[in-house]
Every structure is written in structure tokens, then in C-alpha cells.
Design a protein around this motif. Structure first.
Motif, PDB file in Angstrom:
ATOM      1  N   ARG A  91      44.034  38.414  10.922  1.00 55.42           N
ATOM      2  CA  ARG A  91      44.184  39.633  10.336  1.00 55.42           C
ATOM      3  C   ARG A  91      45.178  40.458  10.227  1.00 55.42           C
ATOM      4  O   ARG A  91      45.592  41.551  10.064  1.00 55.42           O
ATOM      5  CB  ARG A  91      43.086  40.587  10.973  1.00 55.42           C
ATOM      6  CG  ARG A  91      41.626  40.042  10.800  1.00 55.42           C
ATOM      7  CD  ARG A  91      40.543  41.035  11.370  1.00 55.42           C
ATOM      8  NE  ARG A  91      40.622  41.507  12.639  1.00 55.42           N
ATOM      9  CZ  ARG A  91      41.254  42.842  13.049  1.00 55.42           C
ATOM     10  NH1 ARG A  91      41.591  43.579  11.980  1.00 55.42           N
ATOM     11  NH2 ARG A  91      41.417  43.319  14.301  1.00 55.42           N
ATOM     12  N   LYS A  92      46.422  39.510  10.588  1.00 55.65           N
ATOM     13  CA  LYS A  92      47.652  40.287  10.547  1.00 55.65           C
ATOM     14  C   LYS A  92      48.055  41.078   9.362  1.00 55.65           C
ATOM     15  O   LYS A  92      47.923  40.588   8.332  1.00 55.65           O
ATOM     16  CB  LYS A  92      48.574  39.273  10.965  1.00 55.65           C
ATOM     17  CG  LYS A  92      50.174  39.931  11.154  1.00 55.65           C
ATOM     18  CD  LYS A  92      51.295  38.808  11.772  1.00 55.65           C
ATOM     19  CE  LYS A  92      52.541  39.438  11.992  1.00 55.65           C
ATOM     20  NZ  LYS A  92      53.418  38.439  12.550  1.00 55.65           N
ATOM     21  N   GLY A  93      48.442  42.225   9.598  1.00 55.05           N
ATOM     22  CA  GLY A  93      48.718  43.219   8.401  1.00 55.05           C
ATOM     23  C   GLY A  93      47.504  44.292   8.321  1.00 55.05           C
ATOM     24  O   GLY A  93      47.686  45.218   7.789  1.00 55.05           O
ATOM     25  N   ALA A  94      46.373  44.126   9.089  1.00 49.58           N
ATOM     26  CA  ALA A  94      45.484  45.244   9.218  1.00 49.58           C
ATOM     27  C   ALA A  94      46.049  46.463  10.105  1.00 49.58           C
ATOM     28  O   ALA A  94      46.818  46.184  10.760  1.00 49.58           O
ATOM     29  CB  ALA A  94      44.110  44.748   9.872  1.00 49.58           C
ATOM     30  N   PRO A  95      45.433  47.621  10.047  1.00 49.85           N
ATOM     31  CA  PRO A  95      45.825  48.377  10.759  1.00 49.85           C
ATOM     32  C   PRO A  95      45.855  48.556  12.236  1.00 49.85           C
ATOM     33  O   PRO A  95      47.022  49.008  12.799  1.00 49.85           O
ATOM     34  CB  PRO A  95      44.949  49.785  10.468  1.00 49.85           C
ATOM     35  CG  PRO A  95      44.192  49.293   9.244  1.00 49.85           C
ATOM     36  CD  PRO A  95      44.238  47.926   9.126  1.00 49.85           C
ATOM     37  N   ASP A  96      44.958  47.733  12.670  1.00 49.27           N
ATOM     38  CA  ASP A  96      45.054  47.574  14.419  1.00 49.27           C
ATOM     39  C   ASP A  96      45.883  46.444  14.881  1.00 49.27           C
ATOM     40  O   ASP A  96      45.886  46.032  15.863  1.00 49.27           O
ATOM     41  CB  ASP A  96      43.636  47.455  14.725  1.00 49.27           C
ATOM     42  CG  ASP A  96      42.962  46.144  14.344  1.00 49.27           C
ATOM     43  OD1 ASP A  96      43.417  45.631  13.205  1.00 49.27           O
ATOM     44  OD2 ASP A  96      41.982  45.784  14.979  1.00 49.27           O
ATOM     45  N   THR A  97      46.699  45.687  13.550  1.00 53.19           N
ATOM     46  CA  THR A  97      47.553  44.764  14.167  1.00 53.19           C
ATOM     47  C   THR A  97      49.063  45.524  14.266  1.00 53.19           C
ATOM     48  O   THR A  97      50.112  44.536  14.387  1.00 53.19           O
ATOM     49  CB  THR A  97      47.777  43.537  13.337  1.00 53.19           C
ATOM     50  OG1 THR A  97      48.222  44.145  11.880  1.00 53.19           O
ATOM     51  CG2 THR A  97      46.130  43.129  13.201  1.00 53.19           C
ATOM     52  N   PHE A  98      49.191  46.884  14.245  1.00 55.00           N
ATOM     53  CA  PHE A  98      50.628  47.258  14.379  1.00 55.00           C
ATOM     54  C   PHE A  98      50.451  48.317  15.399  1.00 55.00           C
ATOM     55  O   PHE A  98      49.547  48.894  16.029  1.00 55.00           O
ATOM     56  CB  PHE A  98      50.754  48.451  13.081  1.00 55.00           C
ATOM     57  CG  PHE A  98      51.019  47.567  11.674  1.00 55.00           C
ATOM     58  CD1 PHE A  98      52.618  47.291  11.402  1.00 55.00           C
ATOM     59  CD2 PHE A  98      49.952  47.108  11.003  1.00 55.00           C
ATOM     60  CE1 PHE A  98      52.561  46.551  10.199  1.00 55.00           C
ATOM     61  CE2 PHE A  98      50.252  46.413   9.625  1.00 55.00           C
ATOM     62  CZ  PHE A  98      51.456  46.092   9.542  1.00 55.00           C
ATOM     63  N   ASP A  99      51.654  48.797  16.078  1.00 51.17           N
ATOM     64  CA  ASP A  99      51.910  49.752  16.923  1.00 51.17           C
ATOM     65  C   ASP A  99      52.174  51.232  16.019  1.00 51.17           C
ATOM     66  O   ASP A  99      52.790  51.638  16.148  1.00 51.17           O
ATOM     67  CB  ASP A  99      53.053  49.640  17.956  1.00 51.17           C
ATOM     68  CG  ASP A  99      53.202  50.373  18.928  1.00 51.17           C
ATOM     69  OD1 ASP A  99      52.339  51.441  19.126  1.00 51.17           O
ATOM     70  OD2 ASP A  99      54.465  50.451  19.617  1.00 51.17           O
ATOM     71  N   GLY A 100      50.763  51.628  15.728  1.00 48.64           N
ATOM     72  CA  GLY A 100      51.068  52.895  14.805  1.00 48.64           C
ATOM     73  C   GLY A 100      51.427  54.219  15.722  1.00 48.64           C
ATOM     74  O   GLY A 100      52.045  55.070  15.308  1.00 48.64           O
ATOM     75  N   ALA A 101      50.807  54.141  17.044  1.00 48.87           N
ATOM     76  CA  ALA A 101      51.434  55.271  17.899  1.00 48.87           C
ATOM     77  C   ALA A 101      52.880  55.128  18.057  1.00 48.87           C
ATOM     78  O   ALA A 101      53.497  56.291  18.117  1.00 48.87           O
ATOM     79  CB  ALA A 101      50.828  55.386  19.144  1.00 48.87           C
TER      80      ALA A 101
END
Length: 219
Positions: A81-91
Motif C-alpha cells: 500500500r505504499k503511498g497511502a497516508p499511513d505509509t508516510f511520516d506525516g508528523a
């Protein structure tokens, strides 16, 4: 970022977009302009064009540098699922935006850069100097109303939503995946599968933008 109506204004003229970005740059202090939209919308292309037009007083910061490493995604079971919101360090991305505001005129801020040819990010590869007056940052989830992404909009002066023709967007996306090594059938499946699921979520954030950008009509 300002409060926006349910129907943000639409702009198609590249000259008008550059003028609007220039107005942000010329404000006192440092301004941050966000470009968002679904995968393949042309965010990085517009961001690079704006920075080139505005010159040394502007810098580009892609959100993609905050992809989690492939090894981390594999350990979390999210590699498919790379590219989904939870695959980034959004914080971490939000923290960097905050630092860019606080460091204006005083220090250089370093940021990671994502390399599509390796599908990994390199730390501290982008340098944003103290004299940069406008940071143009682009990414998929700048307006997503959930943690940690909800921390991002208050740190941006404006957010523009790129809304190209859907057929054009998908064709760009498939071509991009092919150019970075995916077989055509794999590229098509990813663009119409994982990427499209993300695009649907991103489209729901469109009303929160300050401006909608559409391609100029071909003549």
C-alpha cells in the motif's frame, strides 16, 4: 491557511498562478504554499515551474521525502500500500513545516528527498536557506482531515488543489510507473488500484483548498 468556501475559485492561467505565488513570496517573512491533489495530478511539475519562475527566493519541498523506508513498510505489513497516508511520516513532515516557519531568516533547514529510481528517501538532501521567502511544498495529503495530517494546513498560507482531466491523470501515472521500472500491466494495476484508492480519499479534500488549478484549455 485561510478558511475557504465549499467551492474554491478555479484558475487555469499559468501567468495568474505565478503572479499569485509571487504575491505570497513578497509578503513580510516567509510564506508556505501547498500544492495538493491525487497521484499524477502534476503537483511536482507545477511546483518546479513556480520555483523556476520566482528564482532564488523560492524553494521546492516535496512531501514524498517522508515516505517510510521500504524495510519499515515491510515490517509493518504495508509495502503493498505504499503511498497511502499511513505509509508516510506525516508528523515529521508537519514538524519540518513548523521549523521552516520558525527558522526563516536565521538558519538553513535540511529535508529528505525521495528517489523514485530507488523507491527510498535520502535524509538531509534538500537545503532550504534562511533567505528563501517562499517554500512551495507539494504532496497528496496536505488537506487530509485526520491525524497527523490535520496539523499541516495551519502551517500553510495557501493550499492549491490540482484537478486535471482524469484520463490524462491516469495516463501520466501509468507512464510514470513504467518509466521507473514497472512492467506495463503492473503499472496499470497499481495506478488503477492502490493509487486510485488514495485518489478517492484525496478528492474529498478538494473543498478545503484555497484555489483549484485546472489545465488551460488547448487551443
Amino acid at each position: 491557511m485561510s478558511t475557504t468556501p465549499d467551492r474554491p475559485p478555479v484558475e487555469r492561467d499559468p501567468v495568474a498562478l505565478a503572479a499569485r505565488a509571487r504575491e505570497l513570496r513578497d509578503r513580510p517573512g516567509r510564506a508556505l504554499l501547498g500544492l495538493t491533489g491525487p497521484p499524477g495530478a502534476g503537483k511536482s511539475t507545477l511546483g518546479a515551474a513556480l520555483v523556476q519562475e520566482l528564482g532564488p527566493g523560492a524553494a521546492l519541498l516535496p512531501m514524498d521525502g517522508f515516505h517510510l523506508a521500504n524495510s519499515v513498510l515491510a515490517a509493518l505489513g504495508r509495502a503493498d500500500r505504499k503511498g497511502a497516508p499511513d505509509t508516510f511520516d506525516g508528523a515529521g513532515y508537519a514538524d519540518l513545516l513548523r521549523r521552516l516557519r520558525e527558522a526563516a531568516g536565521t538558519e538553513t533547514v535540511y529535508a529528505p528527498r525521495f528517489h523514485r529510481e530507488f523507491e527510498e528517501s535520502y535524509a538531509a538532501e534538500l537545503a532550504i536557506g534562511p533567505d528563501v521567502r517562499l517554500v512551495v511544498t507539494e504532496g497528496n495529503y496536505l488537506l487530509l482531515p485526520e491525524e497527523p495530517w490535520v496539523r499541516v494546513p495551519p502551517l500553510l498560507d495557501e493550499v492549491w488543489y490540482l484537478d486535471p482531466d482524469e484520463e490524462l491523470r491516469l495516463s501520466r501515472l501509468v507512464a510514470r510507473h513504467i518509466s521507473f521500472g514497472r512492467a506495463p500491466e503492473q503499472a496499470h494495476a497499481w495506478a488503477h488500484g492502490t493509487d486510485q484508492a488514495n485518489a478517492v480519499r484525496i478528492a474529498a479534500t478538494r473543498p478545503a483548498a484555497d484555489l483549484v488549478v485546472r489545465p488551460a484549455p488547448r487551443g
